[in-house]
Enzyme design. Structure first.
Site, mmCIF file in Angstrom:
data_model
loop_
_atom_site.group_PDB
_atom_site.id
_atom_site.type_symbol
_atom_site.label_atom_id
_atom_site.label_comp_id
_atom_site.label_asym_id
_atom_site.label_seq_id
_atom_site.Cartn_x
_atom_site.Cartn_y
_atom_site.Cartn_z
ATOM 1 N N HIS A 281 0.821 -1.211 0.000
ATOM 2 C CA HIS A 281 0.000 0.000 0.000
ATOM 3 C C HIS A 281 0.852 1.256 0.000
ATOM 4 O O HIS A 281 1.871 1.347 0.676
ATOM 5 C CB HIS A 281 -1.023 0.008 1.133
ATOM 6 C CG HIS A 281 -0.461 0.041 2.525
ATOM 7 N ND1 HIS A 281 -0.103 1.202 3.146
ATOM 8 C CD2 HIS A 281 -0.208 -0.955 3.405
ATOM 9 C CE1 HIS A 281 0.340 0.916 4.375
ATOM 10 N NE2 HIS A 281 0.294 -0.378 4.551
ATOM 11 N N GLU A 327 -4.836 2.018 2.647
ATOM 12 C CA GLU A 327 -4.922 0.824 3.507
ATOM 13 C C GLU A 327 -5.107 1.214 4.957
ATOM 14 O O GLU A 327 -5.835 0.574 5.701
ATOM 15 C CB GLU A 327 -3.648 -0.023 3.354
ATOM 16 C CG GLU A 327 -3.726 -1.400 4.011
ATOM 17 C CD GLU A 327 -3.183 -1.471 5.420
ATOM 18 O OE1 GLU A 327 -3.265 -2.543 6.032
ATOM 19 O OE2 GLU A 327 -2.680 -0.435 5.950
#
Lengths: 460, 460
Positions: A281, A327
């Site tokens: 991420h 995320e």
């Protein structure tokens, strides 16, 4: 140590390329790791992300700069195409004020190192001043009499259990106080929450991280304390039980904004319609430089794709190298990637995530409903073992690829490096590029490339 | 990474204390690691050695202080007795002058970071000024015509091979240029030797280490260059081939002096006459703080004994925790320990060494003529695996316990942690306490304690 104490076979874990092991996959394995260990580019790419972009919370200008960084790195690596996939993300802003002061009943004041937990509401400008009640965990709250916590600051001080070899186990054992502490304390009338940082390192860094409110409940401010100050506060409360803390936080929510997942495409040689996803991420918390969490996973994923292109090891299936947005506080990027895949009628085959730090390789974790995948992993274990992965654990994946797994029922793999140092820096100002080791990072990139290569060419 | 991504079984490598695994050794394993991970004392002991004593080359005042440190730590840990075993050791002194300057033929000068190799002779006070001939390795010397190297400084610039997962393999592949470079170049008439440091880290640290002269040959000075300066020198020589270097080293040998091995005794419950030895080496090079090499092994060994005493896990056999003197430049401590054992009619059973750094656990290496030991190791592998050791390699030991193995034909084991970072700091100013991680160090102490416990109680 001054001499060569051990024979070559001992030191290299028994790895010798004898004639009979020179199959195609052995050769690919050695080529991948030779390239990444001698000429890997992930480390220098990560330096740029950490030093030129820095931390990059969803919705921030740095997150937009990180999208551009990822796109440029993929273009430079020779990917067939790079797609910016729009994702709407929440925008939470820490603001400038973040302080806590302990007023002991003996007249002494002590400044405490705090960081607002991510998604927390702020305090009134003058702060919240209240007595502090230390509790062990969420369950402890139920033992208090009605109104005993009313107007108080609840201080969750459960430490991570150092007994576990895996620090993720220790983290898992008490992170609920960070995620749900405020939501659990609010119905008792608590005014705010302080939480012992999720780390085993006794120092002055406070570690932020996500928290969630009860949608039907009252939102009270929440902040993490460094371990040194959690211990100091605990000691002070023993000596002066009615001491008060003033907590001032200027954090707040703003309107959601548009951002992007970055998708690098390496077209498959034979089954281009089937997709293997590998990624990390791109967003981070708004502290440090997001080096291990998860700059490492992004740099490793981009590098994995570069290795396959550079070495002419493009798999039969198409590879998506994905830098997921958001995320940390929403996981909107992972959700959107899966939704768009369904919308576009994509065929997904396997997904891999690196989001456990950039340290020396240890394990693969693999989740698969089809048990024959475990037989395959067992066959591939010898390749992993040459470069430090001696076990394939029976479950693994990642937050970002979870929605894709749910949508397609595909197997997922999580790359699991050594965890001893991870929570020293996790979500703290200390998660900086200097805590990354070039060989350790590149070994991870090699393992991602190898897994993509093996899965992407598998006969299944 | 924000959530618990994996099930407990995945994260802990499948470790669950189910009823049927609750045998005595399982319980001992968990007790050892619980104690050391939550209340280990090795890290703070090592801090004292590194910060109060510092580096401690054999024969130095600091080496004497380190002997006292070891004795005190063992007494405090409750060992039955502590023996100082006299050992005569060489005394080599670096002196104050250690510099090298490149005089390019274009008139520019460049200061080079050098460290005399251990046991090297010095240069005349005004130094040696000579042209530099870069060579790849020892064999390259044979390709030069007679007198081509006469009066020259030979510059061995072979890098460690980054392709190996084990950095010890990379080290083993080219450390001969450090150990034998001077002895090999002297017969060609070379005036001195410069050696690329034995490291994979491109920085400004020069890494010292032992070298040996041919007893019948001419002794010429030898020094290590940092990687940055080895690369700079190599580049300069390509542009200006007749450039000269002035090398000034004040290092010299003094008379041998008396020092000590430190032996801590934990008397066996049932077979006190049989001895299991575990140790590391107390001396270090005269740079940095000897934290990983091998303060870590000493602190871990002392802690291993403390754990067994503290937990009431004293084995059937007697344990010798040995801090060996003079591993780095003579190995006299190991030789004397074996000689004295024979002289005293001791019965030795097994020996274990930790001298590969204080990093996260990886492997045990075990050398045994009696193959049944490997079956035993296989049976014990599950205990090792709970705390990060997934492989037992077929050979292992250490420089200090080598003479004991040779004298008694006993099995030996070497503790092998992760090697990625080891040669970054090995024999350099950067081998300091700050490069030690408390959990990584303590996991090693736990593994030493566990191996001593298992071996010390074995039915053999």
């Amino acid at each position: 140590m001054k001499k060569i104490l051990f024979t070559a076979s001992a030191l290299f874990g028994g790895f010798f390329l004898s004639a009979q092991t020179l199959d195609t996959d052995s050769i690919a394995t050695v080529r991948i790791f030779n390239e990444v260990l001698a000429k890997g580019e992930g480390y220098e790419n990560l330096r740029v992300l950490c030093k030129s972009v820095g931390h990059r919370l969803s919705g921030s200008p740095q997150a937009a700069a990180a999208v551009e960084w990822g796109k440029q790195a993929m273009v430079k690596a020779g990917y067939d195409s790079v797609i910016l996939q729009p994702v709407k993300v929440p925008k939470w802003v820490r603001g400038n004020v973040e302080k806590a002061t302990l007023h002991q009943t003996n007249g002494e004041n002590l400044s405490l190192t705090v960081k607002a937990l991510g998604m927390s509401v702020g305090t009134p400008a003058l702060g919240i001043t209240a007595e502090v009640v230390e509790v062990y965990n969420l369950d402890t709250l139920k033992t208090f009499k009605k109104d005993a916590l009313k107007g108080k600051i609840v201080f969750f001080n459960r430490p991570m259990n150092p007994h576990h070899f895996s620090t993720f186990m220790a983290y898992g054992g008490c992170v609920d106080q960070r995620g749900s502490g405020a939501a659990t304390a609010a119905p008792f009338g608590a005014a705010a929450v302080l939480v012992r940082s999720m780390t085993l390192m006794h120092d002055d860094h406070a570690h932020t991280g996500s928290m969630r409110y009860d949608p039907k409940g009252v939102n009270i401010p929440a902040a993490a304390l460094s371990l040194n100050d959690a211990d100091a506060l605990s000691a002070a409360l023993k000596g002066f039980p009615n001491s008060k803390v003033t907590l001032q936080l200027s954090c707040h929510h703003e309107d959601s904004v548009w951002s992007n997942n970055v998708i690098g495409v390496i077209r498959g040689r034979e089954k281009p319609e089937e997709i293997v996803t590998v990624g990390g991420h791109l967003d981070s918390w708004d502290v440090g430089e997001g080096a291990h969490d998860d700059g490492a996973g992004c740099a490793q994923s981009i590098e994995a794709g570069r290795l396959l292109i550079q070495l002419g090891l493009r798999p039969k299936r198409t590879v998506h190298v994905v830098l997921f947005m958001n995320e940390e506080n929403g996981a909107c990027g992972g959700v959107e990637y899966a939704r768009a895949a369904k919308r576009n009628g994509e065929k997904h085959f396997f997904a891999i995530e690196s989001d456990a730090g950039g340290f020396s390789p240890r394990y693969w974790g693999v989740s698969a409903e089809d048990q024959t995948w475990y037989a395959l992993m067992n066959r591939w274990k010898k390749y992993f073992a040459w470069y430090g992965i001696d076990q394939v654990l029976g479950s693994g994946g990642g937050v970002d690829i979870g929605p894709l797994r749910d949508a397609y029922k595909i197997p997922t793999a999580g790359y699991l490096p050594d965890s001893q140092r991870y929570f020293d820096v996790h979500h703290a100002d200390s998660d900086v590029f200097e805590s990354i080791h070039p060989r350790e990072l590149h070994l991870g990139a090699g393992h991602l490339a190898l897994m993509v290569y093996l899965v992407g060419n598998n006969q299944k």
